[in-house]
Each structure stands twice: as C-alpha cells, then as structure tokens.
Scaffold this active site. Structure first.
Site, PDB file in Angstrom:
ATOM      1  N   LYS A  76      70.324  59.800 -20.719  1.00 39.35           N
ATOM      2  CA  LYS A  76      69.285  59.799 -21.557  1.00 39.35           C
ATOM      3  C   LYS A  76      68.420  58.488 -21.832  1.00 39.35           C
ATOM      4  O   LYS A  76      68.942  57.542 -22.278  1.00 39.35           O
ATOM      5  CB  LYS A  76      70.071  60.069 -23.203  1.00 39.35           C
ATOM      6  CG  LYS A  76      69.173  60.367 -24.273  1.00 39.35           C
ATOM      7  CD  LYS A  76      69.848  60.932 -25.360  1.00 39.35           C
ATOM      8  CE  LYS A  76      69.023  60.762 -26.762  1.00 39.35           C
ATOM      9  NZ  LYS A  76      69.608  61.281 -27.977  1.00 39.35           N
TER      10      LYS A  76
ATOM     11  N   LYS B 177      67.369  63.650 -19.676  1.00 37.84           N
ATOM     12  CA  LYS B 177      66.513  63.610 -20.770  1.00 37.84           C
ATOM     13  C   LYS B 177      65.774  62.591 -21.027  1.00 37.84           C
ATOM     14  O   LYS B 177      66.075  61.581 -21.178  1.00 37.84           O
ATOM     15  CB  LYS B 177      67.384  64.037 -22.124  1.00 37.84           C
ATOM     16  CG  LYS B 177      66.864  64.010 -23.430  1.00 37.84           C
ATOM     17  CD  LYS B 177      67.655  64.281 -24.551  1.00 37.84           C
ATOM     18  CE  LYS B 177      66.737  64.128 -25.836  1.00 37.84           C
ATOM     19  NZ  LYS B 177      67.508  63.902 -27.038  1.00 37.84           N
TER      20      LYS B 177
HETATM   21  C1  PBG Z   1      69.893  62.685 -31.127  1.00 38.06           C
HETATM   22  C2  PBG Z   1      69.077  63.520 -30.456  1.00 38.06           C
HETATM   23  C3  PBG Z   1      67.819  62.891 -30.359  1.00 38.06           C
HETATM   24  C4  PBG Z   1      67.313  64.224 -29.517  1.00 38.06           C
HETATM   25  C5  PBG Z   1      68.301  65.101 -29.226  1.00 38.06           C
HETATM   26  N1  PBG Z   1      69.360  64.526 -29.989  1.00 38.06           N
HETATM   27  C6  PBG Z   1      66.669  62.213 -30.754  1.00 38.06           C
HETATM   28  C7  PBG Z   1      66.764  60.529 -30.294  1.00 38.06           C
HETATM   29  O1  PBG Z   1      67.613  60.042 -29.567  1.00 38.06           O
HETATM   30  O2  PBG Z   1      66.298  60.072 -31.158  1.00 38.06           O
HETATM   31  C8  PBG Z   1      65.601  64.347 -29.171  1.00 38.06           C
HETATM   32  C9  PBG Z   1      65.287  65.846 -28.708  1.00 38.06           C
HETATM   33  C10 PBG Z   1      63.715  65.976 -28.685  1.00 38.06           C
HETATM   34  O3  PBG Z   1      62.895  64.994 -28.699  1.00 38.06           O
HETATM   35  O4  PBG Z   1      63.529  67.190 -28.725  1.00 38.06           O
HETATM   36  N2  PBG Z   1      70.370  61.482 -30.857  1.00 38.06           N
END
Ligand code: PBG
Length: 323
Positions: free
Chosen positions: A195, A248
């Site tokens: 991520k 992601k």
């Molecule tokens: C929580 C989380 C995030 C997303 C999914 N879970 C945001 C982040 O890390 O700031 C992002 C999903 C999206 O942008 O559609 N940590």
C-alpha cells in the site's frame, strides 16, 4: 513464421474469433464494491468528489446492499465513520461500533452478501493517523493491539473477511493470532500488503473523514518509487498468514501487480482507489471520454496485469454488463 504467412489480423476479423481468443475475462466474481456507513437514520450524504457514492446510515446502507445484490454484486467492503473519535481508535473495537452495527443489519437481510471489513484506525482517531501517536509518530507495536481488538470485534459482528489497511509491521501475524485465539481460525485475511503513500486517496479521505490532521502517512505507507520493497512487504504478509495480498492503488502500480503475480503463488487483489475513480468521473462529466468503455478497459487492464480480485467504486455502474 513471419508475414505474409502470419497475419494476426485474421483472428481479429470476426467477433466470434475475437471472443474465442480473448485472454482476460472480467466477471462479476472479480469485483468488490466499497461502501461508507455513518450513524443516524435516513442519512444519505453525497460524497462530492465521488459522484454516485454516499455516506449512508445503517438503514439506507442495507437498502443499498439489497439493490447491489439484486444487480449481481456479491461482495462489499465496509468503511465506518463513527459518531465519536478517540486518540487510539478504540471506538472501532466497540461491540456497537458503526461497522459492527452495519454488518449485523446487512447479514440479517442478506446473509449471502459477502461482507469484508477494512481494518484501520484512521477513521476512528482524532488525529486521523492509522495508529496511536507516541513522540509525534505512529507507534507500531501499540497499534497492533487495537488492530487485533478491532478485527476480533468485527469477526464477532459477523463479517466474512478482514482487510487490514494500516501498514504496521507485523499486523497480519498479530491479527491472525488474535482471530485464532478467539475461535476465528477460519476467518480469511486480505492484507493491504503493498500500500503506497498515494495522492490518489484524496477523495476517500473526504468520504471517510480520515485525513491526517498533521504530517502525512509516509512513515508507514510505501514510497511510490519502490518496487523491490513491495515484494518484501508481500513476502512478509504471506509468511504471517495472509490469505490474499493486495496492491494499492492499482493503475499507477500495474507493474507491481504483475511482479507480485510472477513471484508468488497466492490470490491477488488490487484496489482501484478513489482518485482513480474520480478522474474518470470528472472527465466523463465534461464529455471528454466514454465512461463506460474507459471503465471496462481500466478494470480489464488491472485483471490482465495479474489481479484476481478488484475493489472498485465503478462496480455498481458496470456489474449489469458482466456475466
Ligand atoms: C485507510 C484506507 C485508505 C484507503 C483505504 N483504506 C486511506 C488512506 O490510507 O489514507 C483509500 C481508499 C481509496 O482511496 O479509495 N487506511
């Protein structure tokens, strides 16, 4: 054999042969729809930067799930916006937490809709970071404790799968053990493994009201410039017991999806995130692109890159067209 013996256009000349040799088939089985739930009754707050998406109260969320299920959506990913936040995100571990309530309500009406819970603290902390703050930074090991509690509480509420998105080191192993110790050894974990610290999450942070109040997430999420490190992250998560690994965002990271696919033998999910979705919607609103064709092309490309599963806000718009 070279031209003129070989002519690749021969099989492109007829729709039947084009269909026969298509290498990537996008189906309903591949897609997960993210949804946002908040307290109240009859609440349906539009998320301006994500047209067609809403923060819904539990009652309307259940209605939305029925509509999606009837269209052929098999799985949803839940994010909660709680009534109150606290310093450590403990509100996310409560029996009557917002996602716990939502899960029970959905399961009562739609026992076969597969419910995945995102596990993270950022929606539940006053400072908006994904864990507890000690000395100005997110503290890894104390955050594991709340993540474990949150996961067990969501399992008790009846979710079908846990998806930790916090990027703490060791969280998959910690959550696996917490679930096993509480008789949830059959609960799958889909780990947000690679991520990235991405600007593509912008619209989501409005949707989930989870923007960090100071600093950024660079001390725990990955540097977009790195690819070998993604392999280390995935390897660790597999070693700690992840059942599915995730990359992601998706589109700027198709190379990472392919690399994970070529390196490991494990199901892969990719998250087609909020910013990727919003860009398509904005260009479509201006009439600059064909939204439907672009959406199918994007999702197909993510699958072609090696992803078995795709989380996408486009799911509700295109599910009708898939088998
Ligand atoms: C929580 C989380 C995030 C997303 C999914 N879970 C945001 C982040 O890390 O700031 C992002 C999903 C999206 O942008 O559609 N940590």
């Amino acid at each position: 054999m070279a031209f003129p013996i070989t002519r690749l256009r021969r099989l492109r000349g007829n729709e039947v042969t084009r269909n026969m040799i298509r290498e990537t088939q996008l189906t309903r089985n591949d897609l997960i729809m993210p949804l946002f739930v908040r307290p109240g009754k009859g609440v349906q707050n539009p998320i301006n930067s994500m047209p067609g998406n809403f923060q819904l109260s539990v009652d309307l969320l259940v209605e939305k799930c029925k509509e999606l299920y009837n269209k052929g959506v098999q799985s949803v990913l839940l994010f909660g916006i709680p009534e109150h936040k606290d310093e450590h995100g403990l509100v996310a571990c409560e029996h009557n937490g917002i996602v716990q309530q939502a899960t029970r309500a959905i399961k009562k009406e739609l026992p076969d809709l597969y419910v995945i819970a995102d596990v993270c603290n950022c929606e539940y902390t006053t400072h908006g970071h994904c864990g507890s703050i000690i000395n100005g930074d997110v503290d890894n090991d104390s955050t594991l404790i709340t993540l474990g509690k949150q996961s067990v509480s969501l399992a008790e509420a009846g979710v079908d799968m846990i998806a930790p998105s916090d990027m703490m080191d060791g969280r998959v192993g910690h959550i696996r053990k917490a679930l096993d110790d509480n008789d949830f050894s059959n609960m799958p974990i889909m780990a947000y493994s690679a991520k990235y610290a991405s600007a593509f999450y912008g619209p989501f942070r409005d949707a989930a009201e989870s923007a960090p109040q100071f600093g950024n997430r660079a001390t725990y999420q990955m540097d977009p410039a790195n690819s070998n490190e993604a392999i280390r992250e995935v390897e660790l998560d597999i070693f700690e017991g992840a059942d599915i690994v995730m990359v992601k965002p998706a589109l700027s990271y198709l190379d990472i999806i392919r690399k994970v696919k070529d390196t490991f033998n494990i199901p892969i999910c990719a998250y087609n995130v909020s910013g990727e979705f919003s860009m398509v919607k904005a260009a479509a609103e201006k009439g600059w692109i064909d939204e439907n064709r672009i959406t199918l092309e994007i999702l197909t490309s993510i699958k072609r890159a090696g992803s078995d599963i795709i989380i996408s806000y486009h799911t509700q718009d295109i599910i009708d067209q898939l088998k």
